[in-house]
Scaffold this active site. Structure first.
Site, mmCIF file in Angstrom:
data_model
loop_
_atom_site.group_PDB
_atom_site.id
_atom_site.type_symbol
_atom_site.label_atom_id
_atom_site.label_comp_id
_atom_site.label_asym_id
_atom_site.label_seq_id
_atom_site.Cartn_x
_atom_site.Cartn_y
_atom_site.Cartn_z
ATOM 1 N N LYS A 95 0.848 -1.197 0.000
ATOM 2 C CA LYS A 95 0.000 0.000 0.000
ATOM 3 C C LYS A 95 0.872 1.231 0.000
ATOM 4 O O LYS A 95 1.811 1.323 0.793
ATOM 5 C CB LYS A 95 -0.875 -0.007 1.274
ATOM 6 C CG LYS A 95 -1.798 1.189 1.385
ATOM 7 C CD LYS A 95 -3.099 0.958 0.681
ATOM 8 C CE LYS A 95 -3.872 2.236 0.427
ATOM 9 N NZ LYS A 95 -3.472 2.941 -0.823
ATOM 10 N N GLN A 104 7.200 4.046 4.006
ATOM 11 C CA GLN A 104 5.787 3.640 4.015
ATOM 12 C C GLN A 104 5.591 2.348 4.810
ATOM 13 O O GLN A 104 4.574 2.166 5.474
ATOM 14 C CB GLN A 104 5.310 3.440 2.563
ATOM 15 C CG GLN A 104 3.794 3.436 2.402
ATOM 16 C CD GLN A 104 3.207 4.836 2.380
ATOM 17 O OE1 GLN A 104 3.735 5.724 1.722
ATOM 18 N NE2 GLN A 104 2.119 5.045 3.083
ATOM 19 N N LYS A 144 5.469 3.387 8.398
ATOM 20 C CA LYS A 144 4.294 4.236 8.620
ATOM 21 C C LYS A 144 3.025 3.389 8.671
ATOM 22 O O LYS A 144 2.186 3.528 9.567
ATOM 23 C CB LYS A 144 4.205 5.244 7.469
ATOM 24 C CG LYS A 144 3.079 6.247 7.569
ATOM 25 C CD LYS A 144 2.822 6.982 6.252
ATOM 26 C CE LYS A 144 4.063 7.597 5.650
ATOM 27 N NZ LYS A 144 3.720 8.525 4.529
ATOM 28 N N LYS A 185 5.529 2.142 -2.987
ATOM 29 C CA LYS A 185 5.424 3.483 -3.569
ATOM 30 C C LYS A 185 5.675 3.358 -5.052
ATOM 31 O O LYS A 185 6.366 2.423 -5.489
ATOM 32 C CB LYS A 185 6.487 4.410 -2.971
ATOM 33 C CG LYS A 185 6.174 5.871 -3.171
ATOM 34 C CD LYS A 185 5.196 6.356 -2.130
ATOM 35 C CE LYS A 185 4.751 7.767 -2.339
ATOM 36 N NZ LYS A 185 4.015 8.265 -1.159
ATOM 37 N N GLY A 208 -2.787 8.414 -4.127
ATOM 38 C CA GLY A 208 -2.148 9.628 -4.627
ATOM 39 C C GLY A 208 -0.919 10.020 -3.827
ATOM 40 O O GLY A 208 -0.599 9.437 -2.794
ATOM 41 N N ASP A 209 -0.219 11.000 -4.345
ATOM 42 C CA ASP A 209 0.920 11.646 -3.668
ATOM 43 C C ASP A 209 1.176 12.930 -4.467
ATOM 44 O O ASP A 209 0.242 13.416 -5.137
ATOM 45 C CB ASP A 209 2.146 10.709 -3.644
ATOM 46 C CG ASP A 209 3.248 11.193 -2.699
ATOM 47 O OD1 ASP A 209 3.119 10.991 -1.486
ATOM 48 O OD2 ASP A 209 4.240 11.799 -3.167
ATOM 49 N N THR A 266 -4.554 13.478 5.604
ATOM 50 C CA THR A 266 -3.125 13.627 5.922
ATOM 51 C C THR A 266 -2.885 14.927 6.688
ATOM 52 O O THR A 266 -2.228 14.932 7.737
ATOM 53 C CB THR A 266 -2.275 13.591 4.633
ATOM 54 O OG1 THR A 266 -2.668 12.454 3.861
ATOM 55 C CG2 THR A 266 -0.798 13.503 4.956
ATOM 56 N N ASN A 322 -2.377 19.236 -1.379
ATOM 57 C CA ASN A 322 -3.370 18.532 -0.567
ATOM 58 C C ASN A 322 -3.018 18.553 0.926
ATOM 59 O O ASN A 322 -3.840 18.925 1.766
ATOM 60 C CB ASN A 322 -3.477 17.086 -1.087
ATOM 61 C CG ASN A 322 -4.316 16.221 -0.189
ATOM 62 O OD1 ASN A 322 -3.799 15.522 0.668
ATOM 63 N ND2 ASN A 322 -5.628 16.294 -0.338
ATOM 64 N N SER A 368 -6.902 5.748 3.924
ATOM 65 C CA SER A 368 -6.891 4.865 2.747
ATOM 66 C C SER A 368 -7.240 3.433 3.166
ATOM 67 O O SER A 368 -7.998 2.745 2.479
ATOM 68 C CB SER A 368 -5.509 4.857 2.093
ATOM 69 O OG SER A 368 -5.356 5.947 1.224
HETATM 70 P P1 NDP Z 1 0.528 17.986 -3.919
HETATM 71 O O1 NDP Z 1 0.981 17.639 -5.269
HETATM 72 O O2 NDP Z 1 -0.915 18.159 -3.641
HETATM 73 O O3 NDP Z 1 1.279 19.292 -3.408
HETATM 74 C C1 NDP Z 1 2.660 19.363 -3.366
HETATM 75 C C2 NDP Z 1 3.059 20.748 -2.912
HETATM 76 O O4 NDP Z 1 4.453 20.771 -2.641
HETATM 77 C C3 NDP Z 1 2.812 21.817 -3.964
HETATM 78 O O5 NDP Z 1 2.582 23.043 -3.333
HETATM 79 C C4 NDP Z 1 4.147 21.824 -4.721
HETATM 80 O O6 NDP Z 1 4.431 23.045 -5.377
HETATM 81 C C5 NDP Z 1 5.118 21.626 -3.575
HETATM 82 N N1 NDP Z 1 6.327 20.965 -4.086
HETATM 83 C C6 NDP Z 1 6.399 19.753 -4.672
HETATM 84 N N2 NDP Z 1 7.651 19.481 -5.037
HETATM 85 C C7 NDP Z 1 8.380 20.555 -4.679
HETATM 86 C C8 NDP Z 1 9.747 20.869 -4.781
HETATM 87 N N3 NDP Z 1 10.621 20.027 -5.341
HETATM 88 N N4 NDP Z 1 10.157 22.066 -4.277
HETATM 89 C C9 NDP Z 1 9.269 22.924 -3.699
HETATM 90 N N5 NDP Z 1 7.956 22.676 -3.589
HETATM 91 C C10 NDP Z 1 7.520 21.509 -4.063
HETATM 92 O O7 NDP Z 1 1.152 16.831 -2.971
HETATM 93 P P2 NDP Z 1 0.692 16.396 -1.518
HETATM 94 O O8 NDP Z 1 0.213 17.569 -0.738
HETATM 95 O O9 NDP Z 1 -0.149 15.204 -1.641
HETATM 96 O O10 NDP Z 1 2.096 15.897 -0.915
HETATM 97 C C11 NDP Z 1 2.966 16.759 -0.183
HETATM 98 C C12 NDP Z 1 3.898 15.919 0.676
HETATM 99 O O11 NDP Z 1 3.129 15.138 1.600
HETATM 100 C C13 NDP Z 1 4.772 14.916 -0.072
HETATM 101 O O12 NDP Z 1 6.007 14.775 0.615
HETATM 102 C C14 NDP Z 1 3.979 13.610 0.056
HETATM 103 O O13 NDP Z 1 4.802 12.481 -0.078
HETATM 104 C C15 NDP Z 1 3.467 13.755 1.478
HETATM 105 N N6 NDP Z 1 2.309 12.943 1.819
HETATM 106 C C16 NDP Z 1 1.152 12.982 1.091
HETATM 107 C C17 NDP Z 1 0.071 12.228 1.470
HETATM 108 C C18 NDP Z 1 -1.234 12.317 0.771
HETATM 109 O O14 NDP Z 1 -2.195 11.697 1.262
HETATM 110 N N7 NDP Z 1 -1.365 13.040 -0.315
HETATM 111 C C19 NDP Z 1 0.153 11.302 2.614
HETATM 112 C C20 NDP Z 1 1.366 11.389 3.365
HETATM 113 C C21 NDP Z 1 2.410 12.173 2.950
HETATM 114 P P3 NDP Z 1 4.349 23.109 -6.987
HETATM 115 O O15 NDP Z 1 2.887 23.138 -7.296
HETATM 116 O O16 NDP Z 1 5.084 24.353 -7.346
HETATM 117 O O17 NDP Z 1 5.039 21.865 -7.510
HETATM 118 O O1 2IT Z 2 2.948 9.012 1.693
HETATM 119 C C1 2IT Z 2 1.810 8.543 1.899
HETATM 120 O O2 2IT Z 2 1.507 8.009 2.972
HETATM 121 C C2 2IT Z 2 0.794 8.697 0.858
HETATM 122 N N1 2IT Z 2 1.060 9.320 -0.169
HETATM 123 C C3 2IT Z 2 -0.562 8.078 1.018
HETATM 124 C C4 2IT Z 2 -0.531 6.619 0.647
HETATM 125 C C5 2IT Z 2 -1.875 5.939 0.596
HETATM 126 O O3 2IT Z 2 -1.858 4.757 0.209
HETATM 127 O O4 2IT Z 2 -2.903 6.524 0.950
#
Ligand code: NDP
Ligand code: 2IT
Length: 453
Positions: A94, A115, A118, A130, A169-170, A213, A244, A383
């Protein structure tokens, strides 16, 4: 003993680097865990004798494939994609899919490794994985993104399944991409099952998954503050990112009485000293998710705010810092600036946003630190709840999911205290050690039961 442990970590890392050359993000994630796990394994020799940690740092398998698609000009384009199936000792694989030009095998191995721990912390039966691609969704039309997602799934579908591997997603994979991916999966398999999570509410998604998250990160951070006799109430909160995780972390921090003053994207950060309230957050949500615009537009809309290009928000004085964008976005220099400005809590919404030396600086200065594998586990936990609802063909209410999410985050906090708790009265809880060991033990015990596999 301490010297022996640190020598053992160094020699373990030397071997790992030899086996996985040039994978710097993977080395970084393993070193952080090894620093907690190797001393523990030296005291609990059954894990050492069975080579459990050595096995846990080797993915079960990695699938690498080409994704060919046609752009709006009719040109053929090709990207590379991966699925890293890291460990399924305690449940089906997952973990999310990331679409970003910075995606490499090293990045996905670090994420799959994290992961595994986690998912173990959530208490739900989920293994770690992943995947993703170096495809850049920025600037692509909806149709191009659709064609890319369909092509990717045309290969990926044969490697996943509701009892095998369940993506989500991520970064760069949100509601739009999940819709295209699931639509193609369903078509290829001729089956409607919950093999992907984060689905739309109209087609099997769970209430509260989008928010989980960010909300979970703030629930966890608030537990950490409360355990130290403090709270989120009245705190200035700096958030990085505007995706997100960032937006729902900002929303929950505001609900709990914090004042959120920053957001960012890869172009820079905005600082709004008046606070980013619910109405302003709704503007950002539309800006990022519907208009697919840049965070700089915030400062045009709200003149009290400033935009600083090509910088991260950590120099703005804040009491709580929530890095929610990406890996290695908070350096040692940033940590020292935060410490100088009196930060009380750094709680990781993103995966590995804080560099290792920065984590050490924060912890040794007495700053409370919530590590990603604990703090952002709320997303994958919900999830897991989506998988349960799909399997039972039921839908839980938003309130039910939120109660369960709060329960999971509170339980993760307790596990961190149990495994990272003070050795002598007055010592602070080491949440990094607590999360690493609590996550390790469950996976390790399952692997012990299986023998040599
Ligand atoms: P999104 O794509 O929704 O948002 C990512 C954000 O981070 C955007 O604002 C983006 O800016 C910025 N960003 C991405 N890459 C870079 C970079 N190299 N330098 C600067 N800014 C950057 O992703 P999420 O919110 O889903 O994910 C954010 C973090 O949270 C990640 O580390 C992800 O692994 C982690 N995460 C996500 C989960 C989820 O459920 N979605 C669960 C657990 C962890 P820009 O638009 O300019 O690229
Ligand atoms: O980093 C993470 O935990 C995620 N992007 C969510 C993974 C998931 O299966 O919901």
């Amino acid at each position: 003993m301490a010297h022996q442990n640190s020598r053992d970590v160094d020699s373990f890392m030397e071997g790992l680097k030899k086996r996985n050359p040039h994978e710097n993000e993977f080395h970084q994630a393993v070193r952080e865990v090894a620093t907690s796990v190797i001393p523990f394994v030296n005291e609990n020799v059954r894990y050492r004798d069975e080579q459990i940690f050595e096995r846990m740092t080797e993915p079960d398998r990695i699938v690498i494939f080409r994704v060919t698609w046609v752009d709006d000009e009719g040109r053929i384009r090709a990207n590379r994609a991966w699925r890293v199936q890291f460990n399924n000792a305690i449940g089906a694989y997952k973990g999310g899919l990331r679409f970003h030009p910075s995606v490499t095998q090293s990045v996905l191995k670090f994420l799959g490794f994290e992961q595994t721990f986690k998912n173990s912390l959530t208490g739900l039966p989920m293994g770690g994985a992943k995947g993703g691609s170096n495809f850049n969704p920025r600037g692509k039309s909806d149709r191009e993104v659709m064609r890319f997602c369909q092509s990717l799934m045309t290969e990926l579908h044969r490697h996943i399944g509701e009892n095998t591997d369940v993506p989500a997603g991520d970064i760069g994979v949100g509601a739009r991409e999940i819709g295209y991916l699931f639509g193609q999966y369903k078509r290829l398999e001729n089956e409607f099952v919950g093999t992907i999570t984060g689905k739309g509410l109209a087609f099997g998604g769970s209430a509260g998954r989008t928010e989980a998250t960010g909300h979970g990160c703030v629930y966890f951070g608030n537990h950490v503050l409360e355990a130290a006799g403090e709270s989120m109430q009245g705190r200035t909160v700096g958030v990085s990112g505007s995706g997100n995780v960032a937006l729902y972390a900002a929303q929950k921090a505001t609900e709990l009485g914090g004042k959120v003053i920053t957001l960012s994207d890869s172009g820079g950060f905005i600082h709004d000293p008046d606070g980013i309230d619910a109405e302003k957050l709704a503007f950002v949500q539309d800006l990022k998710e519907v208009q697919r615009g840049r965070i700089s537009a915030y400062a045009d809309k709200y003149p009290a705010a400033t935009f600083t290009a090509d910088a991260r928000p950590w120099a703005v004085p804040m009491q709580v810092a929530l890095p929610c964008a990406t890996q290695n976005e908070l350096s040692l220099g940033d940590a020292n600036t935060l410490i100088g400005n009196g930060v009380r809590l750094v709680c990781e919404g993103a995966n590995m946003p804080t560099e290792l030396d920065a984590v050490h600086a924060l912890q040794s200065s007495g700053v409370l630190f919530g590590p990603a594998k604990a703090a952002n586990a709320g997303g994958v936990a919900v999830s897991g709840m989506e998988q349960s609802q799909n399997a039972q063909r039921v839908s839980w209410s938003a309130q039910e999911v939120d109660e369960k999410l709060r329960g999971v985050m509170s339980d993760i906090h307790s596990q961190c205290v149990e495994y990272g708790g003070a050795e002598k009265a007055g010592d602070p809880v080491d949440y990094v050690k607590g999360a690493n060991l609590a996550g390790f033990v469950k996976v390790a015990d399952a692997m012990l039961s299986y023998g040599a596999v």
